[in-house]
Scaffold this active site. Structure first.
Site, PDB file in Angstrom:
ATOM      1  N   ARG A   6      54.080 -84.021 -37.591  1.00 50.89           N
ATOM      2  CA  ARG A   6      54.987 -84.633 -38.570  1.00 50.89           C
ATOM      3  C   ARG A   6      54.459 -84.196 -39.923  1.00 50.89           C
ATOM      4  O   ARG A   6      53.354 -84.551 -40.313  1.00 50.89           O
ATOM      5  CB  ARG A   6      54.961 -86.162 -38.421  1.00 50.89           C
ATOM      6  N   GLU A  14      68.372 -84.212 -40.393  1.00 51.39           N
ATOM      7  CA  GLU A  14      68.391 -84.238 -38.924  1.00 51.39           C
ATOM      8  C   GLU A  14      69.191 -83.072 -38.344  1.00 51.39           C
ATOM      9  O   GLU A  14      70.184 -82.633 -38.925  1.00 51.39           O
ATOM     10  CB  GLU A  14      69.005 -85.550 -38.425  1.00 51.39           C
ATOM     11  N   ARG A  56      52.374 -88.071 -32.742  1.00 53.35           N
ATOM     12  CA  ARG A  56      52.422 -86.800 -33.468  1.00 53.35           C
ATOM     13  C   ARG A  56      51.284 -86.749 -34.482  1.00 53.35           C
ATOM     14  O   ARG A  56      50.907 -87.768 -35.065  1.00 53.35           O
ATOM     15  CB  ARG A  56      53.742 -86.643 -34.222  1.00 53.35           C
TER      16      ARG A  56
END
Length: 111
Positions: A6, A14, A56
């Protein structure tokens, strides 16, 4: 080694969200990131937290002497986003986004 990262300091539009769908400049941000990093060795710079709740890695991604987050912000391919307590480069990244906004680059000129 492969890992999901991330990228700190940015929120890209998105492209695969199940309820949001594809957002303006999402495909461009995804395509640029893939092309810029494909096959590259990168350096990860961690801030205060190393993992998010999804497992992440949380990191600034460096390649070719530049931060991926800074490049995305400069091109208008992402919005500035601080994920507390990880704000090491927040001030510089905010200024980069404000410049892209003022000059209508990327999503700031079309969305």
């Amino acid at each position: 080694r492969r890992a999901t990262v991330r990228v700190l300091g940015v929120d890209t539009p998105e492209t695969k969200h199940p309820t949001v769908g594809v957002e303006c400049f999402g495909p461009e941000a995804s395509s640029f990131t893939r092309a810029w990093l494909f096959g590259a060795a990168v350096t990860l710079e961690f801030d205060r937290e190393i993992l998010d709740k999804y497992g992440r890695l949380l990191a600034h991604v460096w390649h070719r002497g530049r931060s991926l987050g800074d490049v995305l912000l400069d091109r208008g391919l992402a919005e500035w986003f601080v994920l507390p307590p990880n704000g090491r480069h927040a001030r510089r990244q905010l200024l980069t986004e404000l410049d892209a906004l003022a000059n209508g680059r990327g999503l700031w000129g079309s969305c």
